[in-house]
Design an enzyme around this catalytic site. Sequence first.
Site, PDB file in Angstrom:
ATOM      1  N   ARG A 260     -21.387   5.831 -23.494  1.00 17.89           N
ATOM      2  CA  ARG A 260     -22.331   6.422 -22.555  1.00 17.89           C
ATOM      3  C   ARG A 260     -23.723   6.298 -23.171  1.00 17.89           C
ATOM      4  O   ARG A 260     -23.868   6.243 -24.399  1.00 17.89           O
ATOM      5  CB  ARG A 260     -22.011   7.903 -22.313  1.00 17.89           C
ATOM      6  CG  ARG A 260     -20.620   8.172 -21.748  1.00 17.89           C
ATOM      7  CD  ARG A 260     -20.399   9.674 -21.589  1.00 17.89           C
ATOM      8  NE  ARG A 260     -19.095   9.995 -21.002  1.00 17.89           N
ATOM      9  CZ  ARG A 260     -18.013  10.319 -21.696  1.00 17.89           C
ATOM     10  NH1 ARG A 260     -18.078  10.359 -23.020  1.00 17.89           N
ATOM     11  NH2 ARG A 260     -16.878  10.597 -21.086  1.00 17.89           N
TER      12      ARG A 260
ATOM     13  N   ARG B  84     -20.610   0.178 -19.630  1.00 17.30           N
ATOM     14  CA  ARG B  84     -19.408   0.951 -19.955  1.00 17.30           C
ATOM     15  C   ARG B  84     -18.277   0.595 -18.989  1.00 17.30           C
ATOM     16  O   ARG B  84     -17.137   0.383 -19.404  1.00 17.30           O
ATOM     17  CB  ARG B  84     -19.752   2.439 -19.879  1.00 17.30           C
ATOM     18  CG  ARG B  84     -18.602   3.407 -20.125  1.00 17.30           C
ATOM     19  CD  ARG B  84     -19.180   4.820 -20.206  1.00 17.30           C
ATOM     20  NE  ARG B  84     -18.203   5.868 -19.999  1.00 17.30           N
ATOM     21  CZ  ARG B  84     -17.443   6.398 -20.968  1.00 17.30           C
ATOM     22  NH1 ARG B  84     -17.517   5.933 -22.188  1.00 17.30           N
ATOM     23  NH2 ARG B  84     -16.602   7.389 -20.696  1.00 17.30           N
TER      24      ARG B  84
ATOM     25  N   HIS C  12     -12.175   9.806 -22.046  1.00 16.16           N
ATOM     26  CA  HIS C  12     -11.810  10.523 -20.825  1.00 16.16           C
ATOM     27  C   HIS C  12     -10.767  11.591 -21.135  1.00 16.16           C
ATOM     28  O   HIS C  12      -9.778  11.307 -21.809  1.00 16.16           O
ATOM     29  CB  HIS C  12     -11.220   9.563 -19.784  1.00 16.16           C
ATOM     30  CG  HIS C  12     -12.238   8.668 -19.155  1.00 16.16           C
ATOM     31  ND1 HIS C  12     -11.909   7.479 -18.526  1.00 16.16           N
ATOM     32  CD2 HIS C  12     -13.590   8.778 -19.051  1.00 16.16           C
ATOM     33  CE1 HIS C  12     -13.003   6.913 -18.061  1.00 16.16           C
ATOM     34  NE2 HIS C  12     -14.033   7.673 -18.370  1.00 16.16           N
TER      35      HIS C  12
ATOM     36  N   TYR D  21     -10.298   2.150 -12.867  1.00 13.68           N
ATOM     37  CA  TYR D  21     -10.514   0.745 -13.207  1.00 13.68           C
ATOM     38  C   TYR D  21      -9.381  -0.149 -12.716  1.00 13.68           C
ATOM     39  O   TYR D  21      -9.573  -1.347 -12.543  1.00 13.68           O
ATOM     40  CB  TYR D  21     -10.711   0.601 -14.720  1.00 13.68           C
ATOM     41  CG  TYR D  21     -11.949   1.323 -15.180  1.00 13.68           C
ATOM     42  CD1 TYR D  21     -13.213   0.814 -14.928  1.00 13.68           C
ATOM     43  CD2 TYR D  21     -11.864   2.557 -15.826  1.00 13.68           C
ATOM     44  CE1 TYR D  21     -14.355   1.490 -15.310  1.00 13.68           C
ATOM     45  CE2 TYR D  21     -12.999   3.241 -16.212  1.00 13.68           C
ATOM     46  CZ  TYR D  21     -14.237   2.701 -15.951  1.00 13.68           C
ATOM     47  OH  TYR D  21     -15.367   3.384 -16.315  1.00 13.68           O
TER      48      TYR D  21
END
Length: 298
Positions: A148, A247, A270, A279
């Site tokens: 991030r 990312r 996560h 994803y």
Amino acid sequence: MKWQNAINDYRLFLKIERGLSKNTIDSYTRDLKKLNLFLDENEIIVSPTKIDGEIVKQFIYEVATKVNPRSQSRIISGLRSFFDYMVFEDYRVTNPTDLLETPKIGRKLPDTLSEEQIDALITAIDLSHPQGERNRTIIETMYSCGLRVGELVTLKISDLFFEEGFIRVLGKGNKERFVPIHETAKKYISIYKNEIRNKIKPKKGFEDTLFLNRRGKGLTRQMVFLIIKDLAEKIDLKKKISPHTLRHSFATHLLKGGADLRAIQQMLGHESITTTEIYVHLDKSFLQEVVAKYHPRK
């Protein structure tokens, strides 16, 4: 209890009890301030301990005319979290948002870049510019480790464990994780650190910060956004991208290459696997390949 006092107490709770960052806390409380403003403008005198579902519904209805369903859903979620806190602290018995219906929204898939587009971004960096080597290292590090932007700008030299092949990342809620680092990113970090950064005198408090600006201070999130935006314009990229796009690309390319979803979850930091599962929706061909490769019915 006054609204401002309740909001201040809630902010303290989010910081101390939940360990959230200032940006996240600001996001949580932004809509509470809008609710407070709505009450003032409509001359509705009611405290956070007494407000009922009908008044909250009026506020949501007014907001709904100005924002899309996804934003409505975020606002309702934020208010629900605040009133859950009020119930938890025994300021209220019930949560006035319990009967509110959240708008149905589709799952928004994140934007990604192809490997060729990422190569083009890096190639577009002017290495003759004083900050060129640093900017190349930033792109390589974000794409190599799936960071991030907040994790990138707070990365420390002491977080680099190159012999072990990892970097230490301080993520959301001050949660620490170790992420493998690719040899390419490791090479460019070493070049930047040993040949560029060592010529900059860090300001007090930034001695251990990896990425510095010309004045010896850490980079801001906004500066990283601008770096990526400028590069996207240079290559005439026809999509709006941000640091988060790198990312998303990191995770998507790993998944497409056959990486395990749980491993990607750990690297991204996560908490829930359901966040990482988004994803899978980006490349349905991956699922077909998995079935073809691993299903016993050949």
